[in-house]
Motif scaffolding. Structure first.
Motif: not given
Length: 170
Positions: A35-36, A38-44, A69-75, A128-132
């Motif tokens: 239910g979550y 991960l994605k690298p965040a920011g710009d190169s 690091l972006m953490v997407i909580n799908k719950e 249902n939000t994203t945290a970085t």
């Protein structure tokens, strides 16, 4: 013979359709589980390249770079997570692994976790939000040849539930 050509053409078109659909619908999310995501965040930048979905860091000895690091909580509910920075190593099967924070190898001069600040941290992500989260990597002052490889591990922390014993008497 004509039927065989038709079947072959349908197969080829289907294959291209599947590949095309996957290319169009693919997101640059590196890991999804429980239910979550991960994605690298920011710009190169000049020092950090995230174009391929991972971090490639270059810089001068002692230089510090910020990684996000972006953490997407799908719950729907708030969840607690623990992240840690791990050192890469080779398993007995010759495969690359990232699941140990400390690797015991006499030839390994620098542990990836030792370059990170903080090395681990607990944080919350509302439903249902994203945290970085942001952490720092310091390029070692000691010179070395090659690459320092590592990974980020994310563990969902579950609240401990008290178990209740129920005695049923007929």
């Amino acid at each position: 013979m004509k039927r065989l050509k038709s079947i072959f053409m349908i197969f080829i078109l289907s294959l291209f359709g599947i590949i095309g659909f996957n290319l169009v619908s693919t997101q640059n999310v590196q890991a999804t589980s429980g239910g979550y995501a991960l994605k690298p965040a920011g710009d190169s930048t000049e020092n950090v390249n995230i174009d391929n979905g991972s971090y490639l860091i270059k810089g001068d000895p002692g230089q510090t770079v910020d990684l996000k690091l972006m953490v997407i909580n799908k719950e729907g509910s708030t969840r607690n997570f623990l992240y840690s920075v791990n050192t890469a190593y080779t398993t007995n099967n010759g495969e690359l692994a990232y699941n140990k924070s400390k690797v015991t190898d006499p030839s390994l001069k620098i542990q990836t976790k030792d370059t990170a600040t903080p090395q681990n941290s607990v944080f919350k992500v509302p439903g249902n939000t994203t945290a970085t989260i942001t952490f720092k990597i310091t390029i070692p002052k000691k010179s070395f040849k090659g690459y320092i490889m590592g990974g980020l591990a994310l563990l969902r922390i579950k609240k401990r539930q008290r178990e209740q014993s129920v005695l049923m008497v007929p």
